[in-house]
Design an enzyme around this catalytic site. Structure first.
Site, PDB file in Angstrom:
ATOM      1  CG  HIS A  50      23.492  -0.348  15.869  1.00  0.00           C
ATOM      2  ND1 HIS A  50      22.438  -0.064  15.035  1.00  0.00           N
ATOM      3  CD2 HIS A  50      23.484  -1.702  16.020  1.00  0.00           C
ATOM      4  CE1 HIS A  50      21.840  -1.192  14.691  1.00  0.00           C
ATOM      5  NE2 HIS A  50      22.428  -2.206  15.292  1.00  0.00           N
TER       6      HIS A  50
HETATM    7  P1  TYD Z   1      24.086  -6.583  15.014  1.00  0.00           P
HETATM    8  O1  TYD Z   1      24.178  -5.358  14.164  1.00  0.00           O
HETATM    9  O2  TYD Z   1      24.835  -6.571  16.305  1.00  0.00           O
HETATM   10  O3  TYD Z   1      22.567  -6.923  15.314  1.00  0.00           O
HETATM   11  P2  TYD Z   1      21.464  -6.038  16.080  1.00  0.00           P
HETATM   12  O4  TYD Z   1      21.528  -4.670  15.516  1.00  0.00           O
HETATM   13  O5  TYD Z   1      20.186  -6.727  15.836  1.00  0.00           O
HETATM   14  O6  TYD Z   1      21.790  -6.047  17.542  1.00  0.00           O
HETATM   15  O7  TYD Z   1      24.521  -7.811  14.125  1.00  0.00           O
HETATM   16  C1  TYD Z   1      24.821  -9.091  14.670  1.00  0.00           C
HETATM   17  C2  TYD Z   1      25.920  -9.735  13.833  1.00  0.00           C
HETATM   18  O8  TYD Z   1      25.485  -9.957  12.498  1.00  0.00           O
HETATM   19  C3  TYD Z   1      27.175  -8.870  13.733  1.00  0.00           C
HETATM   20  O9  TYD Z   1      28.287  -9.724  13.808  1.00  0.00           O
HETATM   21  C4  TYD Z   1      27.098  -8.261  12.354  1.00  0.00           C
HETATM   22  C5  TYD Z   1      26.339  -9.301  11.562  1.00  0.00           C
HETATM   23  N1  TYD Z   1      25.483  -8.744  10.471  1.00  0.00           N
HETATM   24  C6  TYD Z   1      25.827  -8.973   9.144  1.00  0.00           C
HETATM   25  O10 TYD Z   1      26.849  -9.630   8.840  1.00  0.00           O
HETATM   26  N2  TYD Z   1      25.021  -8.466   8.163  1.00  0.00           N
HETATM   27  C7  TYD Z   1      23.913  -7.755   8.448  1.00  0.00           C
HETATM   28  O11 TYD Z   1      23.182  -7.310   7.519  1.00  0.00           O
HETATM   29  C8  TYD Z   1      23.568  -7.506   9.828  1.00  0.00           C
HETATM   30  C9  TYD Z   1      22.347  -6.713  10.203  1.00  0.00           C
HETATM   31  C10 TYD Z   1      24.394  -8.026  10.798  1.00  0.00           C
END
Ligand code: TYD
Length: 139
Positions: A50
């Site tokens: 992302h």
């Molecule tokens: P995600 O952004 O998919 O993680 P990565 O970038 O490591 O692959 O986040 C995983 C889950 O956690 C998603 O449901 C969103 C949640 N999340 C939060 O609630 N707060 C945060 O600060 C972050 C980074 C993720």
């Protein structure tokens, strides 16, 4: 690559052990307001995938090892290996990132410039490259 800075943070070690400091704007380009960490991923997992409209990040793999691939949507990309507790990488907003190749013991700490807001995440590659094109055409 524009918007990517590799850091070797200060290590204040003594006989009692090591201490690594990231003192906000004294060491990086923002004062973190959020931090999170990723662990129990392994080398079959790709995380991230992302870009963020506003949030800037610094990634530090404090235990073990991982890699991050950063793309700018214009054909440039860079891979940074995070394999030392004092090594970090700053990733500007509007860059695409993918974290992968986690060692089983990896603990990846992420410092963020903004509080969490799911609406500022761009999770679709085509949407991302379209926005980059539009940004460029308005410059
Ligand atoms: P995600 O952004 O998919 O993680 P990565 O970038 O490591 O692959 O986040 C995983 C889950 O956690 C998603 O449901 C969103 C949640 N999340 C939060 O609630 N707060 C945060 O600060 C972050 C980074 C993720």
């Amino acid at each position: 690559m524009n918007g990517v800075v590799e850091h070797n943070f200060r290590q204040l070690g003594d006989k009692r052990g090591n201490l690594v400091v990231v003192d906000g704007v004294n060491d990086i380009s923002f004062d973190p307001v959020r931090f999170f960490y990723i662990y129990n991923s392994d080398n079959s997992v790709i995380r991230g995938q992302h870009a963020n409209i506003r949030t800037k990040f610094v990634l530090i793999n404090v235990v073990g090892k991982s890699k991050v691939k950063i793309k700018d949507g214009k054909g440039n990309e860079k891979v940074v290996v995070l394999d030392q507790p004092r090594k970090g990488v700053f990733i500007d907003n509007m860059l695409w990132k993918e974290m992968y190749d986690f060692s089983v013991d990896s603990i990846l700490i992420v410092l963020a410039s903004e509080h969490y807001d799911p609406t500022e995440y761009i999770r679709d590659w085509d949407d991302y490259t379209e926005r980059i094109k539009n940004e460029d055409s308005t410059k």
